[in-house]
Design a protein around this motif. Structure first.
Motif, PDB file in Angstrom:
ATOM      1  N   GLU A  13       0.442  -1.011  -0.284  1.00  0.00           N
ATOM      2  CA  GLU A  13      -0.110   0.117   0.155  1.00  0.00           C
ATOM      3  C   GLU A  13       1.119   1.175  -0.236  1.00  0.00           C
ATOM      4  N   CYS A  14       0.897   1.543  -0.803  1.00  0.00           N
ATOM      5  CA  CYS A  14       1.860   2.698  -1.279  1.00  0.00           C
ATOM      6  C   CYS A  14       1.095   4.590  -0.723  1.00  0.00           C
ATOM      7  N   PRO A  15       1.466   5.176   0.260  1.00  0.00           N
ATOM      8  CA  PRO A  15       0.917   6.627   1.372  1.00  0.00           C
ATOM      9  C   PRO A  15       0.610   7.952   0.348  1.00  0.00           C
ATOM     10  N   LEU A  16       1.645   6.858  -0.653  1.00  0.00           N
ATOM     11  CA  LEU A  16       1.701   8.868  -1.722  1.00  0.00           C
ATOM     12  C   LEU A  16       0.416   9.049  -2.213  1.00  0.00           C
ATOM     13  N   CYS A  17       0.178   7.406  -3.149  1.00  0.00           N
ATOM     14  CA  CYS A  17      -0.756   7.754  -3.747  1.00  0.00           C
ATOM     15  C   CYS A  17      -2.203   6.946  -3.813  1.00  0.00           C
ATOM     16  N   ASN A  18      -2.178   6.284  -2.262  1.00  0.00           N
ATOM     17  CA  ASN A  18      -2.619   5.054  -1.180  1.00  0.00           C
ATOM     18  C   ASN A  18      -3.509   4.033  -2.618  1.00  0.00           C
ATOM     19  N   LYS A  19      -2.833   3.382  -2.900  1.00  0.00           N
ATOM     20  CA  LYS A  19      -3.032   2.496  -4.041  1.00  0.00           C
ATOM     21  C   LYS A  19      -1.762   1.549  -4.094  1.00  0.00           C
ATOM     22  N   ARG A  49       6.284   5.475  -8.410  1.00  0.00           N
ATOM     23  CA  ARG A  49       6.142   5.778 -10.492  1.00  0.00           C
ATOM     24  C   ARG A  49       5.493   6.774 -10.224  1.00  0.00           C
ATOM     25  N   ASN A  50       4.449   5.735  -9.453  1.00  0.00           N
ATOM     26  CA  ASN A  50       2.772   6.615 -10.050  1.00  0.00           C
ATOM     27  C   ASN A  50       2.403   8.134  -9.701  1.00  0.00           C
ATOM     28  N   SER A  51       2.938   8.381  -8.221  1.00  0.00           N
ATOM     29  CA  SER A  51       3.170  10.176  -7.657  1.00  0.00           C
ATOM     30  C   SER A  51       3.924  11.513  -8.493  1.00  0.00           C
ATOM     31  N   ASP A  52       3.560  12.399  -7.751  1.00  0.00           N
ATOM     32  CA  ASP A  52       4.776  14.224  -8.700  1.00  0.00           C
ATOM     33  C   ASP A  52       5.823  13.149  -8.712  1.00  0.00           C
ATOM     34  N   ASP A  53       6.480  13.920  -9.963  1.00  0.00           N
ATOM     35  CA  ASP A  53       8.454  13.746  -9.668  1.00  0.00           C
ATOM     36  C   ASP A  53       8.630  14.707  -7.931  1.00  0.00           C
ATOM     37  N   ASP A  54       7.762  15.765  -7.782  1.00  0.00           N
ATOM     38  CA  ASP A  54       7.807  16.326  -6.582  1.00  0.00           C
ATOM     39  C   ASP A  54       7.918  15.922  -5.393  1.00  0.00           C
ATOM     40  N   GLU A  55       7.062  14.447  -4.995  1.00  0.00           N
ATOM     41  CA  GLU A  55       6.792  14.421  -3.548  1.00  0.00           C
ATOM     42  C   GLU A  55       6.561  12.093  -4.474  1.00  0.00           C
ATOM     43  N   ARG A  56       8.047  12.313  -4.134  1.00  0.00           N
ATOM     44  CA  ARG A  56       7.952  10.397  -5.320  1.00  0.00           C
ATOM     45  C   ARG A  56       8.457   9.518  -4.219  1.00  0.00           C
ATOM     46  N   GLU A  57       9.324   9.442  -3.259  1.00  0.00           N
ATOM     47  CA  GLU A  57       9.959   9.033  -2.405  1.00  0.00           C
ATOM     48  C   GLU A  57       9.192   8.880  -1.047  1.00  0.00           C
ATOM     49  N   PHE A  58       9.600   7.767  -0.133  1.00  0.00           N
ATOM     50  CA  PHE A  58       9.082   7.723   1.267  1.00  0.00           C
ATOM     51  C   PHE A  58       9.890   6.975   2.363  1.00  0.00           C
ATOM     52  N   ALA A  59       9.966   6.786   3.207  1.00  0.00           N
ATOM     53  CA  ALA A  59      10.806   6.124   3.524  1.00  0.00           C
ATOM     54  C   ALA A  59       9.413   5.377   5.533  1.00  0.00           C
ATOM     55  N   THR A  60       9.521   4.129   5.033  1.00  0.00           N
ATOM     56  CA  THR A  60       8.829   3.151   6.367  1.00  0.00           C
ATOM     57  C   THR A  60      10.252   4.182   7.935  1.00  0.00           C
ATOM     58  N   GLY A  61       8.898   3.486   9.582  1.00  0.00           N
ATOM     59  CA  GLY A  61       9.653   3.688  10.159  1.00  0.00           C
ATOM     60  C   GLY A  61      10.713   2.932  10.829  1.00  0.00           C
ATOM     61  N   LYS A  62      10.724   1.805  10.311  1.00  0.00           N
ATOM     62  CA  LYS A  62      11.638   1.425  10.444  1.00  0.00           C
ATOM     63  C   LYS A  62      13.346   1.094   9.608  1.00  0.00           C
ATOM     64  N   MET A  63      13.047   2.208   8.060  1.00  0.00           N
ATOM     65  CA  MET A  63      13.946   2.411   7.199  1.00  0.00           C
ATOM     66  C   MET A  63      14.504   3.833   7.539  1.00  0.00           C
ATOM     67  N   GLU A  64      13.943   4.547   8.540  1.00  0.00           N
ATOM     68  CA  GLU A  64      14.268   5.441   8.899  1.00  0.00           C
ATOM     69  C   GLU A  64      14.935   4.657  10.171  1.00  0.00           C
ATOM     70  N   SER A  65      14.940   4.136  11.021  1.00  0.00           N
ATOM     71  CA  SER A  65      15.677   4.048  11.964  1.00  0.00           C
ATOM     72  C   SER A  65      17.131   3.514  11.479  1.00  0.00           C
ATOM     73  N   ASP A  66      16.522   2.717  11.057  1.00  0.00           N
ATOM     74  CA  ASP A  66      17.962   2.033   9.597  1.00  0.00           C
ATOM     75  C   ASP A  66      18.764   3.117   9.162  1.00  0.00           C
ATOM     76  N   ASN A  67      18.158   4.150   8.905  1.00  0.00           N
ATOM     77  CA  ASN A  67      19.066   4.555   8.017  1.00  0.00           C
ATOM     78  C   ASN A  67      20.225   5.483   8.978  1.00  0.00           C
ATOM     79  N   LEU A  68      19.234   6.258  10.145  1.00  0.00           N
ATOM     80  CA  LEU A  68      19.938   7.018  11.037  1.00  0.00           C
ATOM     81  C   LEU A  68      20.835   5.557  12.524  1.00  0.00           C
TER      82      LEU A  68
END
Length: 346
Positions: A13-19, A49-68
């Motif tokens: 489920e994509c949180p950007l395009c809700n699909k 790839r379904n979202s606008d160029d300005d907002e096409r990226e997102f990270a899950t909570g686990k990703m953010e934790s791993d990135n940190l």
């Protein structure tokens, strides 16, 4: 995005395009500031790839934790500190949980948990962790001191892990320290050590490399081959390969602490007896990765092997006695590497 690398595609489920559709999981090199210092690290993210160029990226909570965590580990590496994975390895080595290791070290119960996730340890804590990592007998003493906080079963389990480490790491530690003690007067680059401090890892790799290519490599011949290897390296590049220091002896150049080299963990030496005397034969070591040696170092070793492979001990001693490095030094005198530039026929 152009500098990122695709890892895999997953349906979610994509949180950007809700699909619900196929999302790309990607990684790139990003930068952030930690303690006022800019740090580069690997950053994971999802791409829609379904979202606008300005907002096409997102990270899950686990990703953010791993990135940190990746960013903090990058900072730790840059400052010579143990990373989170390093600390996890120490625990697993002794069969300890985060709380167990904290308790054994006499620290607060949450300390190790913080260092494996959010916090960056200072030098004092890092040094203590390294001591426990490399010296199992100190871990054993800490268990004796603080072990009353463990159950009897847990204490016995941890002790078993430590004893297993002592049987392997202990021998290596003692063997290395025995040789290193011979070199306390040569801790800085000098003419005596060929501008190279003692490098036991390199020495072990050199011996195994020689033993792999010379079928019957006995101690007397090995000692001469080591001198020629270091001398040729010094002649070509201005520094020796192993950091051994050699003395003028009756049988030619002999490294200081030569009788302790066979005690190194990754030196494979066996005794052979003919009924009257004992000879020490060196064999390849299965624990040595020849990638430890650079292409230049292998070239030097191959030159030494090619020249002396068929020589017996007496022949190589006689040959070495004619070297300027031998004729211009006296008995028991350290052979300076400045004379190594005059070795013959290489």
């Amino acid at each position: 995005m152009a500098d990122s690398k695709l890892i895999r595609k997953i349906t979610m489920e994509c949180p950007l395009c809700n699909k619900k559709h196929e999302i790309e999981e990607r990684v790139r090199i990003a930068s952030t500031k930690i303690k006022g210092e800019l740090v580069s690290y690997e950053e994971m993210f999802h791409l829609c790839r379904n979202s606008d160029d300005d907002e096409r990226e997102f990270a899950t909570g686990k990703m953010e934790s791993d990135n940190l965590l990746n960013a903090r580990n990058a900072y730790k590496k840059a400052h010579g500190l143990l990373t989170s994975n390093d600390i996890v390895s120490i625990r697993r080595k002794y069969g300890l949980s985060q709380v167990d290791l904290s308790v054994m070290l006499g620290w607060g119960e949450a300390t190790i948990s913080r260092y494996e996730s959010k916090a960056i340890q200072d030098d004092a804590y890092d040094n203590m962790l390294r001591i426990v990592q490399y010296y199992p007998f100190i871990a054993l003493e800490l268990l004796r001191k603080n072990g009353d906080q463990f159950s009897d079963a847990k204490k016995a389990e941890v002790k078993q892990h430590i004893m297993e480490s002592l049987s392997s790491d202990g021998r290596e530690f003692l063997g290395r320290k025995a040789l290193e003690c011979e070199y306390v007067d040569f801790m800085d680059p000098s003419e005596g050590n060929g501008q190279k401090c003692l490098d036991i890892d390199k020495l072990e790799a050199v011996i195994s490399y020689l033993a792999t290519r010379i079928h019957k490599l006995y101690k007397v011949k090995l000692m001469k081959l080591l001198w020629y290897t270091d001398s040729l390296c010094y002649k070509l590049y201005g520094h020796a390969m192993t950091g051994l220091v050699y003395r003028h002896e009756g049988m030619g150049a002999l490294p200081i602490g030569h009788y302790k080299i066979g005690g190194l963990q990754n030196v494979n030496m066996e005794e052979e007896s003919d009924g009257e005397s004992i000879k020490y034969r060196f064999l390849p070591s299965k624990n040595i990765n020849e990638a430890t040696l650079s292409d230049k170092e292998k070239l030097i070793l191959n030159k030494v092997i090619e020249k002396f492979k068929s020589y017996n001990a007496s022949e190589i001693i006689s040959y070495m006695h004619q070297e300027t490095a031998y004729t211009k030094t006296n008995d028991k005198e350290i052979i300076p590497f400045s004379l190594a530039t005059e070795i013959r026929d290489f």
